[in-house]
Scaffold this motif. Structure first.
Motif, PDB file in Angstrom:
ATOM      1  N   UNK A  74       0.821  -1.215   0.000  1.00 52.68           N
ATOM      2  CA  UNK A  74       0.000   0.000   0.000  1.00 52.68           C
ATOM      3  C   UNK A  74       0.857   1.268   0.000  1.00 52.68           C
ATOM      4  N   UNK A  75       2.062   1.195   0.566  1.00 56.15           N
ATOM      5  CA  UNK A  75       2.932   2.357   0.694  1.00 56.15           C
ATOM      6  C   UNK A  75       4.309   1.982   0.133  1.00 56.15           C
ATOM      7  N   UNK A  76       4.561   2.359  -1.127  1.00 60.85           N
ATOM      8  CA  UNK A  76       5.813   1.967  -1.775  1.00 60.85           C
ATOM      9  C   UNK A  76       7.048   2.466  -1.041  1.00 60.85           C
ATOM     10  N   UNK A  77       7.154   3.747  -0.685  1.00 65.57           N
ATOM     11  CA  UNK A  77       8.381   4.180   0.012  1.00 65.57           C
ATOM     12  C   UNK A  77       8.635   3.417   1.313  1.00 65.57           C
ATOM     13  N   UNK A  78       7.587   3.176   2.088  1.00 66.26           N
ATOM     14  CA  UNK A  78       7.756   2.422   3.345  1.00 66.26           C
ATOM     15  C   UNK A  78       8.175   0.982   3.052  1.00 66.26           C
ATOM     16  N   UNK A  79       7.603   0.371   2.024  1.00 67.09           N
ATOM     17  CA  UNK A  79       7.960  -1.004   1.667  1.00 67.09           C
ATOM     18  C   UNK A  79       9.403  -1.079   1.188  1.00 67.09           C
ATOM     19  N   UNK A  80       9.816  -0.126   0.364  1.00 65.25           N
ATOM     20  CA  UNK A  80      11.201  -0.104  -0.114  1.00 65.25           C
ATOM     21  C   UNK A  80      12.157  -0.030   1.077  1.00 65.25           C
ATOM     22  N   UNK A  81      11.870   0.855   2.013  1.00 64.92           N
ATOM     23  CA  UNK A  81      12.722   1.007   3.196  1.00 64.92           C
ATOM     24  C   UNK A  81      12.781  -0.284   4.010  1.00 64.92           C
ATOM     25  N   UNK A  82      11.633  -0.925   4.228  1.00 67.15           N
ATOM     26  CA  UNK A  82      11.598  -2.161   5.015  1.00 67.15           C
ATOM     27  C   UNK A  82      12.364  -3.285   4.319  1.00 67.15           C
ATOM     28  N   UNK A  83      12.227  -3.399   3.003  1.00 61.82           N
ATOM     29  CA  UNK A  83      12.949  -4.438   2.258  1.00 61.82           C
ATOM     30  C   UNK A  83      14.449  -4.162   2.309  1.00 61.82           C
ATOM     31  N   UNK A  84      14.838  -2.904   2.143  1.00 62.31           N
ATOM     32  CA  UNK A  84      16.261  -2.550   2.234  1.00 62.31           C
ATOM     33  C   UNK A  84      16.822  -2.842   3.626  1.00 62.31           C
ATOM     34  N   UNK A  85      16.043  -2.553   4.659  1.00 63.92           N
ATOM     35  CA  UNK A  85      16.477  -2.801   6.034  1.00 63.92           C
ATOM     36  C   UNK A  85      16.676  -4.296   6.282  1.00 63.92           C
ATOM     37  N   UNK A  86      15.729  -5.108   5.823  1.00 63.87           N
ATOM     38  CA  UNK A  86      15.849  -6.561   6.000  1.00 63.87           C
ATOM     39  C   UNK A  86      17.039  -7.108   5.226  1.00 63.87           C
ATOM     40  N   UNK A  87      17.225  -6.626   4.013  1.00 67.42           N
ATOM     41  CA  UNK A  87      18.376  -7.069   3.208  1.00 67.42           C
ATOM     42  C   UNK A  87      19.689  -6.688   3.899  1.00 67.42           C
ATOM     43  N   UNK A  88      19.778  -5.460   4.389  1.00 64.18           N
ATOM     44  CA  UNK A  88      20.999  -5.014   5.070  1.00 64.18           C
ATOM     45  C   UNK A  88      21.281  -5.868   6.306  1.00 64.18           C
ATOM     46  N   UNK A  89      20.230  -6.211   7.051  1.00 64.72           N
ATOM     47  CA  UNK A  89      20.405  -7.068   8.225  1.00 64.72           C
ATOM     48  C   UNK A  89      20.941  -8.436   7.817  1.00 64.72           C
ATOM     49  N   UNK A  90      20.411  -8.995   6.745  1.00 63.46           N
ATOM     50  CA  UNK A  90      20.894 -10.292   6.259  1.00 63.46           C
ATOM     51  C   UNK A  90      22.344 -10.178   5.787  1.00 63.46           C
ATOM     52  N   UNK A  91      22.672  -9.100   5.106  1.00 67.19           N
ATOM     53  CA  UNK A  91      24.057  -8.877   4.652  1.00 67.19           C
ATOM     54  C   UNK A  91      25.010  -8.786   5.839  1.00 67.19           C
ATOM     55  N   UNK A  92      24.512  -8.259   6.946  1.00 67.66           N
ATOM     56  CA  UNK A  92      25.326  -8.128   8.157  1.00 67.66           C
ATOM     57  C   UNK A  92      25.418  -9.429   8.952  1.00 67.66           C
ATOM     58  N   UNK A  93      24.806 -10.502   8.437  1.00 67.77           N
ATOM     59  CA  UNK A  93      24.918 -11.806   9.079  1.00 67.77           C
ATOM     60  C   UNK A  93      23.771 -12.181   9.994  1.00 67.77           C
TER      61      UNK A  93
END
Length: 146
Positions: A62-81
């Motif tokens: 429903x909210x593209x900017x919020x979704x983009x941020x959440x997906x980026x945050x989850x990806x960054x967390x996974x990248x950090x191990x």
């Protein structure tokens, strides 16, 4: 990998687990972060830290900017191990779409991210034309901010 049962590797080697919430929780350590794709009030959050994207079934967030941020945050967390799980009701449409977006963040071409996700994660991932188009919208949104 990272100890998260059922995880796949994104194109840059980052492990991530996709799962349908209607499926049993796999054994092994719990996720350290969940990205829950669903409706507030209808889809309860787990007992571990999680972010929710308001994302109706068979549709796009429903909210593209919020979704983009959440997906980026989850990806960054996974990248950090950290052990990261992406989940929706069935684990195909919304989860597959988010994984395709993470593949883009991991360097995979946006135009092929859905095909990559279907080959590596699940053959029926990213269920609708709207979700396929949203992966491209996600990539354009991310590129537009760089």
């Amino acid at each position: 990998m990272n100890g998260l049962a059922g995880a796949i590797l994104l194109p840059d080697g980052t492990p991530i687990r996709g799962r349908g919430r209607r499926e049993p929780l796999p054994g092994g350590p719990l996720p350290e972060l969940g990205l829950f794709l669903g409706r507030p009030g209808r889809d309860p959050l787990p007992d571990w830290p999680a972010e929710r994207i308001d994302w109706p079934d068979f549709r796009v967030p429903r909210d593209t900017p919020a979704a983009v941020t959440a997906i980026e945050t989850a990806y960054a967390a996974a990248r950090d191990g950290r052990r990261v799980e992406v989940t929706c009701g069935g684990g195909n449409g919304r989860t597959g779409t988010a994984i395709a977006c993470m593949a883009v963040l991991a360097g995979h071409p946006a135009e092929d991210a859905v095909a990559w996700t279907r080959a590596v994660y699940r053959p029926h991932a990213v269920e609708t034309v709207f979700q396929r188009r949203w992966v491209l919208k996600f990539a354009a949104h991310v590129d537009g901010r760089s």
